[in-house]
Design a protein around this motif. Structure first.
Motif, PDB file in Angstrom:
ATOM      1  N   LEU A 143       0.799  -1.226   0.000  1.00  0.00           N
ATOM      2  CA  LEU A 143       0.000   0.000   0.000  1.00  0.00           C
ATOM      3  C   LEU A 143       0.832   1.278   0.000  1.00  0.00           C
ATOM      4  N   LYS A 144       2.108   1.200   0.377  1.00  0.00           N
ATOM      5  CA  LYS A 144       2.886   2.437   0.556  1.00  0.00           C
ATOM      6  C   LYS A 144       3.062   3.242  -0.725  1.00  0.00           C
ATOM      7  N   ASP A 145       3.138   2.598  -1.865  1.00  0.00           N
ATOM      8  CA  ASP A 145       3.363   3.318  -3.118  1.00  0.00           C
ATOM      9  C   ASP A 145       2.089   3.516  -3.941  1.00  0.00           C
ATOM     10  N   CYS A 146       0.952   3.157  -3.372  1.00  0.00           N
ATOM     11  CA  CYS A 146      -0.313   3.272  -4.098  1.00  0.00           C
ATOM     12  C   CYS A 146      -0.894   4.666  -3.906  1.00  0.00           C
ATOM     13  N   SER A 147      -1.272   5.284  -5.010  1.00  0.00           N
ATOM     14  CA  SER A 147      -1.770   6.651  -4.930  1.00  0.00           C
ATOM     15  C   SER A 147      -3.285   6.739  -4.787  1.00  0.00           C
ATOM     16  N   ASN A 148      -3.982   5.628  -5.029  1.00  0.00           N
ATOM     17  CA  ASN A 148      -5.437   5.642  -4.883  1.00  0.00           C
ATOM     18  C   ASN A 148      -5.945   4.241  -4.555  1.00  0.00           C
ATOM     19  N   ARG A 149      -7.222   4.144  -4.266  1.00  0.00           N
ATOM     20  CA  ARG A 149      -7.782   2.861  -3.828  1.00  0.00           C
ATOM     21  C   ARG A 149      -7.730   1.813  -4.926  1.00  0.00           C
ATOM     22  N   THR A 150      -7.883   2.196  -6.180  1.00  0.00           N
ATOM     23  CA  THR A 150      -7.816   1.229  -7.274  1.00  0.00           C
ATOM     24  C   THR A 150      -6.423   0.620  -7.355  1.00  0.00           C
ATOM     25  N   ASP A 151      -5.402   1.450  -7.287  1.00  0.00           N
ATOM     26  CA  ASP A 151      -4.027   0.938  -7.283  1.00  0.00           C
ATOM     27  C   ASP A 151      -3.791   0.011  -6.097  1.00  0.00           C
ATOM     28  N   ALA A 152      -4.304   0.416  -4.939  1.00  0.00           N
ATOM     29  CA  ALA A 152      -4.118  -0.386  -3.722  1.00  0.00           C
ATOM     30  C   ALA A 152      -4.776  -1.752  -3.879  1.00  0.00           C
ATOM     31  N   LEU A 153      -6.021  -1.766  -4.323  1.00  0.00           N
ATOM     32  CA  LEU A 153      -6.722  -3.043  -4.490  1.00  0.00           C
ATOM     33  C   LEU A 153      -6.056  -3.918  -5.552  1.00  0.00           C
ATOM     34  N   ARG A 154      -5.664  -3.305  -6.649  1.00  0.00           N
ATOM     35  CA  ARG A 154      -5.029  -4.076  -7.724  1.00  0.00           C
ATOM     36  C   ARG A 154      -3.706  -4.687  -7.245  1.00  0.00           C
ATOM     37  N   SER A 155      -2.918  -3.921  -6.521  1.00  0.00           N
ATOM     38  CA  SER A 155      -1.646  -4.436  -5.992  1.00  0.00           C
ATOM     39  C   SER A 155      -1.867  -5.583  -5.019  1.00  0.00           C
ATOM     40  N   LEU A 156      -2.825  -5.406  -4.123  1.00  0.00           N
ATOM     41  CA  LEU A 156      -3.134  -6.472  -3.171  1.00  0.00           C
ATOM     42  C   LEU A 156      -3.623  -7.720  -3.894  1.00  0.00           C
ATOM     43  N   TRP A 157      -4.535  -7.531  -4.833  1.00  0.00           N
ATOM     44  CA  TRP A 157      -5.094  -8.669  -5.554  1.00  0.00           C
ATOM     45  C   TRP A 157      -4.006  -9.414  -6.333  1.00  0.00           C
ATOM     46  N   GLN A 158      -3.107  -8.690  -6.961  1.00  0.00           N
ATOM     47  CA  GLN A 158      -2.035  -9.351  -7.721  1.00  0.00           C
ATOM     48  C   GLN A 158      -1.216 -10.264  -6.829  1.00  0.00           C
ATOM     49  N   TRP A 159      -0.890  -9.798  -5.619  1.00  0.00           N
ATOM     50  CA  TRP A 159      -0.110 -10.635  -4.713  1.00  0.00           C
ATOM     51  C   TRP A 159      -0.952 -11.783  -4.185  1.00  0.00           C
ATOM     52  N   LEU A 160      -2.135 -11.483  -3.689  1.00  0.00           N
ATOM     53  CA  LEU A 160      -2.970 -12.501  -3.051  1.00  0.00           C
ATOM     54  C   LEU A 160      -3.422 -13.590  -4.012  1.00  0.00           C
ATOM     55  N   SER A 161      -3.700 -13.232  -5.255  1.00  0.00           N
ATOM     56  CA  SER A 161      -4.223 -14.203  -6.212  1.00  0.00           C
ATOM     57  C   SER A 161      -3.133 -14.922  -6.994  1.00  0.00           C
ATOM     58  N   ASP A 162      -1.892 -14.533  -6.810  1.00  0.00           N
ATOM     59  CA  ASP A 162      -0.782 -15.189  -7.500  1.00  0.00           C
ATOM     60  C   ASP A 162      -0.703 -16.655  -7.063  1.00  0.00           C
ATOM     61  N   PRO A 163      -0.708 -17.591  -8.006  1.00  0.00           N
ATOM     62  CA  PRO A 163      -0.637 -19.014  -7.641  1.00  0.00           C
ATOM     63  C   PRO A 163       0.549 -19.370  -6.737  1.00  0.00           C
ATOM     64  N   MET A 164       1.620 -18.591  -6.799  1.00  0.00           N
ATOM     65  CA  MET A 164       2.771 -18.852  -5.926  1.00  0.00           C
ATOM     66  C   MET A 164       2.410 -18.655  -4.452  1.00  0.00           C
TER      67      MET A 164
ATOM     68  N   LEU B 240     -12.271  -8.972  -1.189  1.00  0.00           N
ATOM     69  CA  LEU B 240     -11.012  -9.642  -1.530  1.00  0.00           C
ATOM     70  C   LEU B 240     -10.994 -11.068  -0.986  1.00  0.00           C
ATOM     71  N   ARG B 241     -11.392 -11.219   0.263  1.00  0.00           N
ATOM     72  CA  ARG B 241     -11.372 -12.548   0.871  1.00  0.00           C
ATOM     73  C   ARG B 241     -12.394 -13.472   0.213  1.00  0.00           C
ATOM     74  N   GLY B 242     -13.559 -12.954  -0.116  1.00  0.00           N
ATOM     75  CA  GLY B 242     -14.559 -13.767  -0.801  1.00  0.00           C
ATOM     76  C   GLY B 242     -14.079 -14.206  -2.174  1.00  0.00           C
ATOM     77  N   LEU B 243     -13.499 -13.294  -2.925  1.00  0.00           N
ATOM     78  CA  LEU B 243     -12.969 -13.640  -4.249  1.00  0.00           C
ATOM     79  C   LEU B 243     -11.841 -14.669  -4.138  1.00  0.00           C
ATOM     80  N   LEU B 244     -11.001 -14.510  -3.120  1.00  0.00           N
ATOM     81  CA  LEU B 244      -9.914 -15.483  -2.926  1.00  0.00           C
ATOM     82  C   LEU B 244     -10.458 -16.873  -2.604  1.00  0.00           C
ATOM     83  N   LEU B 245     -11.460 -16.933  -1.737  1.00  0.00           N
ATOM     84  CA  LEU B 245     -12.072 -18.223  -1.419  1.00  0.00           C
ATOM     85  C   LEU B 245     -12.627 -18.878  -2.677  1.00  0.00           C
TER      86      LEU B 245
END
Length: 178
Positions: A74-95, A151-156
């Motif tokens: 979240l530190k480098d995100c300038s708005n909520r869309t960037d924040a959500l997209r960054s979080l989702w990219q990490w959380l949804s990554d198969p790794m 986010l948690r619902g989509l991840l589940l």
């Protein structure tokens, strides 16, 4: 404990978290757990006191790791869309699916754990994430709560079905509505 013991304990915590992310902790007894992390049941008891305390410490360590990730994301995100997209990219990554599965295993177990090793995990997770999301969303508790739940619902859903395209489309729709 001595400083040297703290180093060994932290090393064990990292190994225990890695093991837990792959195998879970619900049905694991101390002996195979110790063997998997290169220790002995006696040493695990020395460092953590009991299996219940070990589980609590692994959960605390897992939440600490998540909070560092959240802050870094979240530190480098300038708005909520960037924040959500960054979080989702990490959380949804198969790794990271094993870590996310461990999170949900622990979260679900905490819903029935009255005083046990999983007690309080889910609530602590929500309470720890909300302030950072609230800050990223400009102070809105409602939007932070909605984003966390979505986010948690989509991840589940993603973990349960593996239907990446459908879940990604749902995430993009979420971005348009938040």
């Amino acid at each position: 404990m001595t400083h040297r013991d703290d180093g060994r304990r932290n090393e064990l915590l990292a190994k225990l978290l890695d093991y837990s992310a792959t195998h879970g902790l619900s049905e694991t007894s101390l002996r195979p757990l110790a063997a998997a992390v290169g220790s002995s049941p006696r040493m695990l008891l020395y460092f953590f006191g009991s299996k219940e305390e070990l589980v609590r410490e692994v959960h605390r360590h897992a939440r600490d790791v998540q909070l560092r990730l959240l802050a870094d994301t979240l530190k480098d995100c300038s708005n909520r869309t960037d924040a959500l997209r960054s979080l989702w990219q990490w959380l949804s990554d198969p790794m990271h699916h094993n870590v996310v599965r461990f999170f949900f295993e622990s979260y679900a177990r905490s819903l029935h754990a009255h005083g046990g090793a999983w007690d309080g995990f889910g609530e602590a997770s929500v309470r720890e994430w909300l302030p950072q999301l609230r800050q990223a969303f400009g102070g809105s508790d409602t939007e932070a709560t909605l984003a966390l739940a979505a986010l948690r619902g989509l991840l589940l859903d993603l973990l349960a079905t593996g239907d990446t395209e459908r879940v990604e489309n749902a995430f993009e729709t979420l971005l348009l509505r938040l």
